[in-house]
Design a protein around this motif. Structure first.
Motif, PDB file in Angstrom:
ATOM      1  N   GLN A 236      72.943  88.368  67.266  1.00 39.39           N
ATOM      2  CA  GLN A 236      72.496  89.692  66.856  1.00 39.39           C
ATOM      3  C   GLN A 236      71.042  89.618  66.408  1.00 39.39           C
ATOM      4  O   GLN A 236      70.556  88.567  65.990  1.00 39.39           O
ATOM      5  CB  GLN A 236      73.366  90.251  65.724  1.00 39.39           C
ATOM      6  N   THR A 237      70.357  90.728  66.519  1.00 38.03           N
ATOM      7  CA  THR A 237      68.967  90.794  66.065  1.00 38.03           C
ATOM      8  C   THR A 237      68.945  91.303  64.634  1.00 38.03           C
ATOM      9  O   THR A 237      69.750  92.147  64.247  1.00 38.03           O
ATOM     10  CB  THR A 237      68.158  91.741  66.967  1.00 38.03           C
ATOM     11  N   GLY A 238      68.033  90.789  63.848  1.00 37.92           N
ATOM     12  CA  GLY A 238      67.920  91.218  62.459  1.00 37.92           C
ATOM     13  C   GLY A 238      68.884  90.483  61.558  1.00 37.92           C
ATOM     14  O   GLY A 238      69.817  89.829  62.016  1.00 37.92           O
ATOM     15  N   PRO A 239      68.684  90.577  60.259  1.00 46.03           N
ATOM     16  CA  PRO A 239      69.534  89.877  59.290  1.00 46.03           C
ATOM     17  C   PRO A 239      70.970  90.401  59.314  1.00 46.03           C
ATOM     18  O   PRO A 239      71.237  91.552  59.670  1.00 46.03           O
ATOM     19  CB  PRO A 239      68.861  90.185  57.944  1.00 46.03           C
ATOM     20  N   HIS A 240      71.879  89.545  58.896  1.00 51.32           N
ATOM     21  CA  HIS A 240      73.275  89.945  58.759  1.00 51.32           C
ATOM     22  C   HIS A 240      73.424  90.896  57.573  1.00 51.32           C
ATOM     23  O   HIS A 240      72.787  90.715  56.531  1.00 51.32           O
ATOM     24  CB  HIS A 240      74.146  88.715  58.517  1.00 51.32           C
ATOM     25  N   ARG A 241      74.285  91.895  57.727  1.00 47.46           N
ATOM     26  CA  ARG A 241      74.650  92.798  56.628  1.00 47.46           C
ATOM     27  C   ARG A 241      76.166  92.787  56.545  1.00 47.46           C
ATOM     28  O   ARG A 241      76.847  93.334  57.415  1.00 47.46           O
ATOM     29  CB  ARG A 241      74.136  94.226  56.875  1.00 47.46           C
ATOM     30  N   PHE A 242      76.679  92.156  55.498  1.00 42.77           N
ATOM     31  CA  PHE A 242      78.114  91.943  55.371  1.00 42.77           C
ATOM     32  C   PHE A 242      78.666  92.749  54.201  1.00 42.77           C
ATOM     33  O   PHE A 242      78.173  92.625  53.068  1.00 42.77           O
ATOM     34  CB  PHE A 242      78.429  90.464  55.137  1.00 42.77           C
ATOM     35  N   LEU A 243      79.689  93.560  54.465  1.00 44.35           N
ATOM     36  CA  LEU A 243      80.458  94.213  53.412  1.00 44.35           C
ATOM     37  C   LEU A 243      81.664  93.329  53.126  1.00 44.35           C
ATOM     38  O   LEU A 243      82.567  93.200  53.959  1.00 44.35           O
ATOM     39  CB  LEU A 243      80.905  95.613  53.854  1.00 44.35           C
ATOM     40  N   VAL A 244      81.656  92.686  51.960  1.00 53.56           N
ATOM     41  CA  VAL A 244      82.716  91.757  51.585  1.00 53.56           C
ATOM     42  C   VAL A 244      83.611  92.452  50.561  1.00 53.56           C
ATOM     43  O   VAL A 244      83.191  92.719  49.430  1.00 53.56           O
ATOM     44  CB  VAL A 244      82.134  90.447  51.008  1.00 53.56           C
ATOM     45  N   LEU A 245      84.849  92.736  50.965  1.00 58.71           N
ATOM     46  CA  LEU A 245      85.766  93.498  50.129  1.00 58.71           C
ATOM     47  C   LEU A 245      86.600  92.621  49.213  1.00 58.71           C
ATOM     48  O   LEU A 245      87.144  93.100  48.225  1.00 58.71           O
ATOM     49  CB  LEU A 245      86.695  94.344  51.017  1.00 58.71           C
ATOM     50  N   VAL A 246      86.717  91.348  49.547  1.00 58.48           N
ATOM     51  CA  VAL A 246      87.515  90.435  48.723  1.00 58.48           C
ATOM     52  C   VAL A 246      86.669  89.933  47.554  1.00 58.48           C
ATOM     53  O   VAL A 246      85.438  90.037  47.577  1.00 58.48           O
ATOM     54  CB  VAL A 246      88.020  89.249  49.566  1.00 58.48           C
TER      55      VAL A 246
END
Length: 586
Positions: A236-246
């Protein structure tokens, strides 16, 4: 018999005398380093590199808003200075029990800035867990948020400094974590710790009598664990954006601070607690590329209607781990969000495998940049292709050892460093792993062994069922019988036991494995990690069925408002639960 381990480096020792030996032969570690699978850097040094290179990039997004890498770096140094002022430093263990948010993130990174070892553990585990973990780890410091945690920490011989993050939880001797840094800038060593040194403990989910502490090095976090996250995220291009629900303090949540921020330099989006509607708002407002949750969380999100103007166009995948992913949940998520569902098989003990095409028990193809997997017979010999046996793992992600528990190393590690997972699996001709359940998590009915995981997997293909957990019910005649505890899909009537077994028959499951009881719940009880609490499900099932339940019985626990009861049903209050009642029909 305790195995005789091959020669290794001298154990790492904390300032309080906790020894953490590396149970993997040194030659294996060196081979992974030579292949570039284990970075020669500690987690704080990696994080600092991202902060200096991109200070304006979003690092953490929580309920209070966004914090840039530059702002987070300053907050990390402030907390590290408070730790140092209290006498904490390199080779100390510092426990952290905080809700998801910027404070939990900064406190963990501050531990790494000192060259200390972080022991995050989730809220909700009880006072006994606090004393057990602080004692076994010989923690020198702790950041605790609740009054009962502070009381549990009192009197522990190695604990030199206790911090509180809650103004209402202060006690004599507890320091405030929200104070300004002491005079004089804190300057981390360069580097604060060796790459092979311990960085963080992962706490087991508590299936044992007491939680286990698994020691991971900086390399294992920034190498093997980061490799698995990179692989599932894909190109993927660009930084990772992670929504971590745990919880970030859970084993699954360790992909947050050490991996997303320190190793990858991405953006970590968190909520202080899980709520399906709130998670959907975060998904729409903060536009993550990936959402990480357990199956129950993802299913509850998928069951909610689309919000007006909801934009999930940046979302690339949902990632499920912590429990088996039912086929019906995978389908509901794909239909609701229009993206793949990546399922991860892993544990705090050091095993990992994932697939972007979840199907039944398929876990995917092992990645040697993370861990290699092998299947072993009961006598220790290699299993043939397709033959079931114990799954064992070893690779760049493999932890050092169990903390303060050599008996666990003897039980769960081989002499040459392989982790005995206690899981049953098989590798097919294409090298793909199939997970067949826990070796010991079985129901014995009249001498026949039933795998609850196998039955749960088939129940997960029934579109009428959103979630299913199978538990044993004691029986005088057969020893145990199987009970299926299910949550119906939204808007669908609760299935009858006969309909459930008919579905299993159509799936080809052997009749002797059919559940003989059915308990219908309107919601599944969850652990602090977000996983379904099997122990609570079992106790509710037993209470609902009652001592006089006969095979074929169906019980409804916590039925939704407006649930209709029929002739022949008898209701009673569940002991100790004023908000619950059961309807038993036989």
């Amino acid at each position: 018999m305790t195995p005789t381990y091959t020669a290794r480096e001298a154990p790492w020792r904390s300032r309080n005398g906790l020894d953490l030996p590396d149970r993997v032969p040194r030659a294996e570690r060196e081979a992974w380093e030579a292949r570039g699978l284990c970075p020669d850097a500690d987690l704080f040094t990696l994080f600092r590199g991202h902060a200096l290179a991109s200070p304006g990039r979003e690092a953490v997004v929580d309920a209070r808003g966004a914090l840039s890498y530059g702002e987070l770096y300053a907050e990390v140094l402030r907390i590290a200075a408070l730790f140092a002022e209290a006498g904490l430093g390199a080779r100390d263990v510092i426990a952290l029990r905080l809700p998801n948010g910027r404070l939990a993130v900064a406190a963990e990174l501050a531990v790494y800035a000192l060259g200390a070892v972080a022991l995050p553990y989730p809220l909700g585990g009880g006072v006994r867990d606090t004393r057990t973990l602080l004692s076994r780890s010989r923690a020198a410091g702790a950041v605790l948020g609740e009054p009962e945690d502070l009381e549990a920490a009192a009197g522990l011989p190695w604990l030199r400094a206790v911090f509180t993050a809650s103004p209402g939880a202060a006690r004599a001797g507890a320091r405030r974590l929200d104070r300004a840094a002491p005079a004089g800038a804190f300057r981390p060593s360069e580097p604060p710790a060796a790459a092979r040194a311990p960085a963080r403990f992962l706490v087991s989910s508590g299936s044992e009598t007491e939680p286990k502490l698994v020691a991971y090095s900086h390399q294992a976090m920034a190498g093997g664990r980061a490799a698995y996250v990179r692989a599932l995220a894909g190109a993927q291009t660009g930084p990772h954006r992670f929504l971590v629900l745990v919880p970030l303090a859970s084993s699954y949540g360790s992909l947050g601070v050490p991996v997303t921020l320190a190793a990858l330099g991405g953006t970590l989006i968190v909520r202080d607690r899980f709520d399906a509607a709130d998670a959907l708002r975060a998904l729409a407002e903060h536009r993550p590329t990936h959402v990480f949750g357990v199956p129950t969380m993802l299913r509850r999100m998928a069951d909610l209607p689309r919000r007006p103007g909801e934009d999930t166009g940046r979302l690339r995948a949902l990632v499920s781990s912590g429990a088996a992913l039912p086929a019906s949940t995978a389908l509901a998520c794909r239909e609701r969000f229009g993206v793949p569902v990546v399922t991860v098989y892993g544990s705090s003990d050091g095993v990992n495998c994932h697939t972007v095409a979840p199907s039944g028990d398929l876990a995917g193809t092992p990645d040697p940049a993370v861990v290699s997997l092998r299947i072993v017979r009961r006598d220790g010999t290699p299993a043939d292709t397709g033959e079931p046996g114990e799954i064992q793992a070893r690779g760049p992600m493999t932890p050092l050892c169990y903390a303060g528990a050599p008996e666990l190393d003897a039980r769960h590690r081989t002499a040459d460093g392989w982790v005995r997972t206690g899981d049953l699996g098989a590798l097919d001709g294409a090298g793909r792993l199939r997970v067949l359940g826990r070796i010991k998590n079985v129901v014995i009915r009249g001498g026949h062994t039933i795998s609850p995981a196998e039955v749960e997997q088939e129940l997960g293909t029934d579109p009428r069922i959103a979630e299913a957990v199978c538990v044993p019910v004691p029986d005088e005649e057969f020893g145990e019988r199987l009970c299926a505890c299910v949550r119906p899909a939204p808007g669908v009537p609760a299935p009858a036991l006969a309909a459930v077994t008919a579905h299993l028959a159509a799936r080809g499951l052997e009749r002797r494995k059919f559940p003989e009881y059915l308990v219908v719940l309107d919601r599944m009880p969850l652990r602090p990690t977000g996983k379904v609490c099997r122990r609570t499900v079992t106790s509710r099932a037993l209470a609902a069925l009652g001592a006089d339940a006969r095979p074929g019985a169906t019980a409804h626990v916590n039925p939704p408002a407006g649930d209709v009861t029929h002739a022949g049903e008898r209701g009673r209050k569940l002991r100790g639960d004023a908000d619950s009642y059961a309807i038993l029909e036989q």
